[in-house]
Design a protein around this motif. Sequence first.
Motif, mmCIF file in Angstrom:
data_model
loop_
_atom_site.group_PDB
_atom_site.id
_atom_site.type_symbol
_atom_site.label_atom_id
_atom_site.label_comp_id
_atom_site.label_asym_id
_atom_site.label_seq_id
_atom_site.Cartn_x
_atom_site.Cartn_y
_atom_site.Cartn_z
ATOM 1 N N THR A 49 0.835 -1.200 0.000
ATOM 2 C CA THR A 49 0.000 0.000 0.000
ATOM 3 C C THR A 49 0.873 1.254 0.000
ATOM 4 O O THR A 49 0.624 2.190 -0.774
ATOM 5 C CB THR A 49 -0.948 -0.012 1.223
ATOM 6 O OG1 THR A 49 -1.790 -1.171 1.127
ATOM 7 C CG2 THR A 49 -1.804 1.240 1.265
ATOM 8 N N THR A 50 1.912 1.272 0.828
ATOM 9 C CA THR A 50 2.846 2.405 0.854
ATOM 10 C C THR A 50 3.442 2.628 -0.533
ATOM 11 O O THR A 50 3.492 3.752 -1.042
ATOM 12 C CB THR A 50 3.977 2.138 1.874
ATOM 13 O OG1 THR A 50 3.400 2.061 3.172
ATOM 14 C CG2 THR A 50 5.036 3.233 1.837
ATOM 15 N N GLY A 54 2.491 5.781 -3.042
ATOM 16 C CA GLY A 54 3.605 6.644 -3.439
ATOM 17 C C GLY A 54 3.661 6.825 -4.937
ATOM 18 O O GLY A 54 3.866 7.940 -5.450
ATOM 19 N N ILE A 55 3.438 5.752 -5.667
ATOM 20 C CA ILE A 55 3.418 5.837 -7.129
ATOM 21 C C ILE A 55 2.234 6.674 -7.588
ATOM 22 O O ILE A 55 2.364 7.516 -8.479
ATOM 23 C CB ILE A 55 3.384 4.431 -7.756
ATOM 24 C CG1 ILE A 55 4.746 3.765 -7.544
ATOM 25 C CG2 ILE A 55 3.024 4.487 -9.236
ATOM 26 C CD1 ILE A 55 4.786 2.310 -7.912
ATOM 27 N N LYS A 142 12.792 -0.981 -1.056
ATOM 28 C CA LYS A 142 12.012 -0.578 0.118
ATOM 29 C C LYS A 142 10.851 0.292 -0.380
ATOM 30 O O LYS A 142 11.069 1.245 -1.135
ATOM 31 C CB LYS A 142 12.895 0.192 1.096
ATOM 32 C CG LYS A 142 13.945 -0.701 1.748
ATOM 33 C CD LYS A 142 14.782 0.063 2.739
ATOM 34 C CE LYS A 142 15.787 -0.770 3.472
ATOM 35 N NZ LYS A 142 16.272 -1.975 2.879
ATOM 36 N N PRO A 143 9.614 -0.015 0.037
ATOM 37 C CA PRO A 143 8.448 0.698 -0.478
ATOM 38 C C PRO A 143 8.541 2.225 -0.386
ATOM 39 O O PRO A 143 8.190 2.930 -1.331
ATOM 40 C CB PRO A 143 7.295 0.176 0.382
ATOM 41 C CG PRO A 143 7.734 -1.180 0.801
ATOM 42 C CD PRO A 143 9.224 -1.072 0.970
ATOM 43 N N ALA A 144 9.025 2.745 0.718
ATOM 44 C CA ALA A 144 9.068 4.195 0.913
ATOM 45 C C ALA A 144 10.127 4.876 0.035
ATOM 46 O O ALA A 144 10.025 6.065 -0.244
ATOM 47 C CB ALA A 144 9.319 4.520 2.378
ATOM 48 N N ALA A 148 11.268 7.719 -5.379
ATOM 49 C CA ALA A 148 12.427 8.598 -5.600
ATOM 50 C C ALA A 148 13.435 7.940 -6.537
ATOM 51 O O ALA A 148 13.988 8.605 -7.433
ATOM 52 C CB ALA A 148 13.085 8.953 -4.269
ATOM 53 N N LEU A 149 13.665 6.650 -6.380
ATOM 54 C CA LEU A 149 14.590 5.926 -7.256
ATOM 55 C C LEU A 149 14.084 5.935 -8.694
ATOM 56 O O LEU A 149 14.843 6.180 -9.637
ATOM 57 C CB LEU A 149 14.742 4.473 -6.781
ATOM 58 C CG LEU A 149 15.383 4.256 -5.414
ATOM 59 C CD1 LEU A 149 15.238 2.802 -4.982
ATOM 60 C CD2 LEU A 149 16.845 4.659 -5.436
#
Length: 159
Positions: A49-50, A54-55, A142-144, A148-149
């Motif tokens: 879900t995170t 985020g996406i 890592k989901p969070a 950014a990557l």
Amino acid sequence: MSTDSIKVGDKAPDFTLEASRGRTVSSADLSGKPYLLYFYPKADTPGCTTQACGIQEALPALGKLDLTVIGVSPDPVAKIDKFADKYGLEFPLASDPDHRLADQYGTWVEKSMYGRTYFGMERSSFLVGADGRIKALWRKVKPAEHVALVEAAAKDLHE
């Protein structure tokens, strides 16, 4: 059973999968366009879900980079639809129940929890360029940190 056989520079495997909201996603439809395939273990779990939310928040920025995003899990379409509706996820979430695509990308792996081993989806992402080749990949992401990557690598596609 899978291996980490896919690497940057390789041709991305072809696919056609059923996806959320009655869609079908395919590599043929994406030909000539960059896209992100991200593999996640299970819809509506905290990490997934995170990552998905985020996406979703980053979609406007990713859209400006002409990047299509597709999430892939072994969940059935009905479960994926519930997940997409619950969180307002607009990008397609594809169902890979027999993990055929996951096997090609090396994301269907042996895992271990509480001393028990089993096979499941490794949280991994693959940035595919307009030429159909892998431009960047992240394993055990890592989901969070995921968005950014992806944003940084997607910007590099246009330089």
